[in-house]
Motif scaffolding. Structure first.
Motif, PDB file in Angstrom:
ATOM      1  N   SER A   8      36.242   9.394  -4.018  1.00  0.00           N
ATOM      2  CA  SER A   8      34.795   9.635  -4.093  1.00  0.00           C
ATOM      3  C   SER A   8      34.155   9.065  -5.361  1.00  0.00           C
ATOM      4  O   SER A   8      32.950   9.240  -5.566  1.00  0.00           O
ATOM      5  CB  SER A   8      34.527  11.148  -4.035  1.00  0.00           C
ATOM      6  OG  SER A   8      35.206  11.807  -5.092  1.00  0.00           O
ATOM      7  N   GLN A  23      29.303  12.316 -11.741  1.00  0.00           N
ATOM      8  CA  GLN A  23      29.684  11.540 -10.567  1.00  0.00           C
ATOM      9  C   GLN A  23      30.241  10.205 -11.051  1.00  0.00           C
ATOM     10  O   GLN A  23      29.518   9.227 -11.235  1.00  0.00           O
ATOM     11  CB  GLN A  23      28.476  11.301  -9.652  1.00  0.00           C
ATOM     12  CG  GLN A  23      28.759  10.395  -8.457  1.00  0.00           C
ATOM     13  CD  GLN A  23      29.921  10.860  -7.604  1.00  0.00           C
ATOM     14  OE1 GLN A  23      29.874  11.953  -7.036  1.00  0.00           O
ATOM     15  NE2 GLN A  23      30.985  10.076  -7.519  1.00  0.00           N
ATOM     16  N   HIS A  77      26.392   6.470  -6.127  1.00  0.00           N
ATOM     17  CA  HIS A  77      25.509   7.189  -5.201  1.00  0.00           C
ATOM     18  C   HIS A  77      24.067   6.950  -5.618  1.00  0.00           C
ATOM     19  O   HIS A  77      23.773   6.802  -6.818  1.00  0.00           O
ATOM     20  CB  HIS A  77      25.798   8.696  -5.227  1.00  0.00           C
ATOM     21  CG  HIS A  77      27.110   9.061  -4.595  1.00  0.00           C
ATOM     22  ND1 HIS A  77      28.332   8.783  -5.168  1.00  0.00           N
ATOM     23  CD2 HIS A  77      27.377   9.694  -3.424  1.00  0.00           C
ATOM     24  CE1 HIS A  77      29.306   9.238  -4.393  1.00  0.00           C
ATOM     25  NE2 HIS A  77      28.757   9.798  -3.316  1.00  0.00           N
ATOM     26  N   GLN A 124      20.852  10.895  -3.162  1.00  0.00           N
ATOM     27  CA  GLN A 124      22.113  11.510  -2.731  1.00  0.00           C
ATOM     28  C   GLN A 124      22.596  12.530  -3.754  1.00  0.00           C
ATOM     29  O   GLN A 124      23.051  13.627  -3.402  1.00  0.00           O
ATOM     30  CB  GLN A 124      23.184  10.435  -2.534  1.00  0.00           C
ATOM     31  CG  GLN A 124      23.027   9.586  -1.289  1.00  0.00           C
ATOM     32  CD  GLN A 124      24.077   8.479  -1.237  1.00  0.00           C
ATOM     33  OE1 GLN A 124      24.180   7.671  -2.161  1.00  0.00           O
ATOM     34  NE2 GLN A 124      24.849   8.443  -0.165  1.00  0.00           N
ATOM     35  N   THR A 161      23.062  16.563  -3.344  1.00  0.00           N
ATOM     36  CA  THR A 161      24.354  17.217  -3.568  1.00  0.00           C
ATOM     37  C   THR A 161      24.219  18.404  -4.520  1.00  0.00           C
ATOM     38  O   THR A 161      24.853  19.449  -4.333  1.00  0.00           O
ATOM     39  CB  THR A 161      25.370  16.205  -4.147  1.00  0.00           C
ATOM     40  OG1 THR A 161      25.520  15.122  -3.231  1.00  0.00           O
ATOM     41  CG2 THR A 161      26.714  16.864  -4.387  1.00  0.00           C
TER      42      THR A 161
END
Length: 979
Positions: free
Chosen positions: A192, A155, A196, A200, A204
């Motif tokens: 995106s 991420q 996070h 979260q 996910t």
């Protein structure tokens, strides 16, 4: 579980400072994260500091890209892994080779590849594939379906929200030099790519617990320990602390004999005191390394000037690091070193610009490439440059961008320009480019790559990816190996004097220079054109106002000329008190006690330290924070504010009236970013006296040296004018007399071919080389044969007058050259065994004037040589007075003619523009003018050239200038060549 985060040190990509990234991560409950800036390790230590403040474990990594394409990220398991990453990136930066698509094996690094770039069978034990949330749906049909233990959460975090993404896109367009509309998805991150919370991310990836488990285990395996209090510089010179101590003591005492003789008890006591503190703080190696560099450069015959706070040290004086005597000048030892100081003092060593790289090369070879690096610097987005960059991104024409910069109010009703201003405000002070510090060199105990990857800029030496602020934070103290053209003037002048007059000058006899009456007279009359640091109009004016004719006054002048002191009004106050020393009212008895030498005015950094320590009661460690702030060398506003608060608190506890406290602080504040240490000013003054002596006794040779070093406050023509004023006969370049650089024989100065604009450098250097090898040129054909000069070079040389030795006019030479170099005709061969007579042509007589020659010289050299601009005036009027007569007619209105030399732009307290300008009169002497806003608006400058000035002569402390009422640019004789 953020394995891939960026700060704004991912240049023109990231938008978050290390501090912002840490703060935002903390607010989301993130406890551990990896910093992986793109192809650099610049921000790691700022990030670690910021993370420690908010309770986050910071890990080290680098994201590797090739031509903007993501290859992989490397995450260090430990400090050794961080060094491996730095070594890997450094190796490719220094060799200028592209990063491989798959790195070699590493012992202490995990590598993460983007999903889809590699198959499970090709992964090593320390290699994984990162899978982003939107890629999870592809997993069911992927070869990783049954190899999920080799997948980790990916991420990326680059910005905070959609507004941050918009700023990111503008930065990417700037980086790629394209319109915003031309960006493709491959050019940018994804919307995106934001932080996070751990919850979260777990939600996910909830259906893929093995991926979460692998990611968490990887993070647990990693750590990065760093002690910010340790010293990183090379710890010993000899290999032993004890041997360093004994060697430094021997060298200092040997130097004492040279500097003071054997019986100076005061010098010995101070040496012993300094040695005690130097050894106690572990700085002996730093002194010995500096001594070693000086020893090498002196063995090569290089001149140097030692500056910096280290010049307050008698040990440095005895080691010949500096030529400033701290006893004679009563230098404040604690400015240099005090028991509470944690970092060594600065040593700034100036060399000639021609010799600095040889000194740097010695340092790298002597201390090893693994332990030596130049210090990097960071160029940031600022002011007008932001508007220009963003204007191009929006496709605005240059004229519209210029209008927006000059008249910001025009942007009010234009949406695009409003966007530019908004985005510009967001990216102000963002890092833009990594560059090189002016002179900083680091010599480390451990390999430099323990702390940073290295770049290889055009300078040719490995350079750190972070700057002096980070270097200081992590325990490095730089050596400044600087270049300065003033030293080049001095050395070159001594060599020219030896060649031209057979006199050998020892420029280190500074005591003799200071006592020289001719030097004193020249200094007092501000005859300083070309002399290091004291030739500017402002400095010339100050020297006259102080009637400066001695070393100590010059030392003070070198400091009070600095912008902070001048702008605060303290420079004028100093001059006033200098002339009336018995009529001084001190703010407080402490100020009299500590500042009597400078008439109660804070002139040097040492003065500020004394006042903070003795007046406000700050300890020396806190005073040193202020000292660094005054030098512009601090980053922590929080720490600085703590000292400010302590200053005011202490003063109030001592019962001082608020009025006095605020006035003292106002004077301290005026130093911010501008102040000099006394030793620094003293070093400059020593060099000034060397220049003054050479100019006083060998003015023509000195001006040739200044011209050849292309350094100084003024343009070359001003120094040529000064040489002529001193009695030189100036000649334009000549193929039979000139060299590549300017030369002198007797009183004849021949300009060098280096000054001929657009002349090919190869030809310019070949002319005198060929002449020295094979004798003078006989005629035009002989010159062409021997140099191989082509038509373009020959036109330039002929029009410059460089072939006037032939006795032929320029017109005749141009005809002859064209015949010899007719297209298709074979160029005269330099290999001819016998010289055949050239066919003669009868040309008509072509008239040519000196004015035409002068215009040729202006075009090709930059200024007229055979005539002056005064000779080109249409009027015969040369001014109502000469520059030297102004002081005898104070208050009188006068008309003056002058050639504009330079302009200084300043703003009044009302933010209105005004100018100070310098002109030369018909005799070549300087005079100065003041242009207040009303006069300037009605009669603005219109470029360089000749001006008629009407104004009133004013005087301040014996320095005369003209307060301009009206001004007009004067017409000169038109260029006859145009007709």
């Amino acid at each position: 579980m953020h394995l891939n985060t960026h700060t704004y040190y991912s240049l023109r990509y990231g938008i978050l400072s290390p501090e912002d990234l840490a703060q935002q991560s903390s607010s989301l409950g993130i406890k551990v994260m990896v910093l992986t800036d793109i192809n650099n390790s610049t921000g790691l230590f700022d990030f670690i500091k910021a993370c420690r403040e908010v309770g986050i474990t910071a890990l080290a990594g680098i994201e590797f890209r090739r031509n903007h394409k993501l290859l992989y990220i490397g995450i260090a398991k430990n400090n050794q892994g961080y060094m491996e990453l730095n070594n890997f990136l450094t190796r490719h930066n220094l060799s200028n080779t592209e990063l491989p698509y798959k790195p070699n094996s590493f012992d202490h690094v995990y590598f993460i590849y983007p999903y889809g770039s590699i198959q499970p069978k090709d992964l090593q034990e320390n290699e994984f594939v990162g899978i982003q949330p939107l890629q999870l749906r592809k997993l069911i049909s992927s070869s990783f379906r049954y190899q999920q233990h080799k997948l980790v959460v990916w991420q990326p975090a680059t910005f905070s929200n959609e507004k941050g993404y918009a700023l990111h896109r503008h930065l990417r367009a700037i980086d790629k030099n394209i319109l915003l509309s031309q960006l493709t998805p491959e050019d940018t991150g994804q919307v995106s790519d934001i932080l996070h919370s751990p919850d979260q991310i777990r939600q996910t990836y909830a259906q893929f617990p093995e991926i979460i488990k692998t990611t968490e285990e990887l993070l647990k395996e990693c750590s990065f320990d760093f002690d910010f209090t340790a010293i990183r510089n090379k710890k010993t010179f000899t290999g032993s602390f004890y041997d360093d101590k004994k060697l430094l003591e021997k060298l200092a005492l040997d130097g004492m004999l040279y500097r003071y003789g054997a019986n100076n008890i005061h010098a010995r006591e101070r040496i012993e005191k300094e040695l005690h503190i130097i050894n106690k703080l572990g700085f002996a190696a730093y002194f010995l390394i500096t001594w070693d560099i000086i020893r090498y450069s002196m063995s090569r015959g290089f001149y140097h000037v030692g500056r910096g706070s280290g010049a307050n040290s008698i040990v440095a004086f005895c080691l010949k690091i500096t030529d400033v005597d701290p006893i004679k000048l009563n230098l404040y030892f604690e400015r240099f070193l005090n028991p509470k100081r944690t970092s060594p003092p600065d040593f700034d060593i100036d060399y000639s610009w021609k010799e600095r790289e040889e000194v740097q090369d010695y340092i790298f070879k002597r201390y090893g490439a693994k332990h030596t690096a130049l210090l990097g610097a960071m160029s940031t987005f600022k002011g007008k440059s932001i508007i220009r960059e963003l204007g191009k991104v929006y496709g605005l024409p240059k004229e519209e961008i210029d209008l927006m910069i000059d008249y910001p109010e025009t942007a009010k009703d234009d949406q695009i320009k409003q966007n530019i201003n908004h985005i510009g405000s967001l990216m102000t002070d963002f890092p833009n480019l990594r560059t090189i510090h002016a002179g900083g060199v680091l010599i480390s105990e451990e390999p430099i790559t323990c702390y940073t990857a290295l770049d290889m800029p055009p300078k040719g030496f490995p350079t750190t990816q972070w700057d002096m602020y980070i270097a200081e934070d992590i325990g490095f103290e730089k050596l400044d190996i600087l270049s300065q053209r003033g030293i080049g003037h001095i050395k070159d002048c001594t060599q020219i004097v030896l060649q031209n007059q057979g006199i050998d000058i020892d420029v280190h006899q500074v005591e003799k220079f200071m006592a020289d009456e001719k030097v004193k007279d020249q200094l007092q009359n501000a005859e300083t054109n070309g002399c290091f640091y004291i030739e500017s109009p402002a400095m010339r004016g100050l020297l006259k106002k102080l009637q400066c004719n001695n070393y100590l006054t010059l030392v003070a002048a070198s400091s009070i000329i600095r912008p902070g002191v001048a702008r605060s009004g303290m420079m004028r106050e100093y001059i006033q008190r200098f002339h009336q020393p018995n009529n001084i009212s001190y703010l407080h008895p402490v100020m009299k006690e500590q500042l009597e030498e400078t008439y109660g005015v804070m002139v040097y950094q040492e003065d500020v330290l004394k006042v903070c320590h003795h007046f406000a009661g700050l300890d020396l460690a806190d005073a040193d924070v202020l000292r660094r702030a005054m030098s512009g060398k601090y980053r922590s506003k929080k720490e600085f504010q703590r000292i400010v608060d302590k200053f005011f608190s202490n003063c109030r506890q001592k019962g001082y009236p608020d009025k006095i406290i605020h006035e003292v602080w106002r004077q301290i504040e005026s130093f911010a970013g501008y102040s000099f240490s006394k030793a620094h000013s003293a070093s400059y003054a020593v060099e000034s006296f060397q220049s003054l002596y050479l100019k006083a006794h060998f003015p023509l040779e000195f001006m040739v040296a200044v011209i050849n070093n292309f350094g100084g406050f003024y343009q070359t023509w001003v120094y040529v004018n000064e040489a002529r004023r001193q009695g030189a006969i100036i000649h334009q370049p000549c193929v039979n007399n000139s060299f590549y650089t300017t030369s002198i024989t007797g009183k004849d100065i021949y300009l060098g071919f280096i000054h001929v604009q657009n002349l090919e450098s190869k030809i310019a250097q070949l002319i005198d080389f060929e002449r020295q090898q094979n004798g003078s040129y006989k005629n035009l054909e002989d010159f062409i044969k021997r140099t191989g000069a082509g038509r373009e070079s020959m036109v330039i040389l002929i029009r410059t007058g460089a072939l006037r030795f032939t006795g032929k006019s320029k017109s005749e030479l141009l005809w002859e050259m064209h015949l010899l170099l007719t297209p298709g005709k074979k160029k005269p061969s330099s290999q001819s065994l016998f010289s055949l007579p050239q066919k003669k042509y009868q040309l008509p007589k072509l008239a040519r004037s000196k004015v035409e020659d002068a215009y040729d010289e202006i075009e090709l050299i930059g200024f007229p040589v055979t005539l002056s601009y005064f000779d080109l005036l249409e009027t015969n009027f040369r001014g109502g007075l000469k520059a030297t007569e102004l002081i005898f007619h104070v208050g009188k209105r006068v008309r003056m003619i002058g050639q504009l030399v330079c302009i200084k732009y300043v703003r009044t307290v009302r933010k209105q523009l005004m100018h100070f300008a310098t002109f030369i009169d018909v005799d070549g002497n300087f005079y100065d003018t003041t242009h207040f806003p009303p006069s300037l608006q009605a009669y603005p400058f219109k470029g360089y050239g000749m001006y008629l000035i009407l104004g009133r002569i004013t005087e301040e402390f014996g320095f005369a200038s003209i307060e301009v009422e009206k001004m007009a640019k004067m017409p000169i004789i038109p260029d006859p060549r145009a007709a």
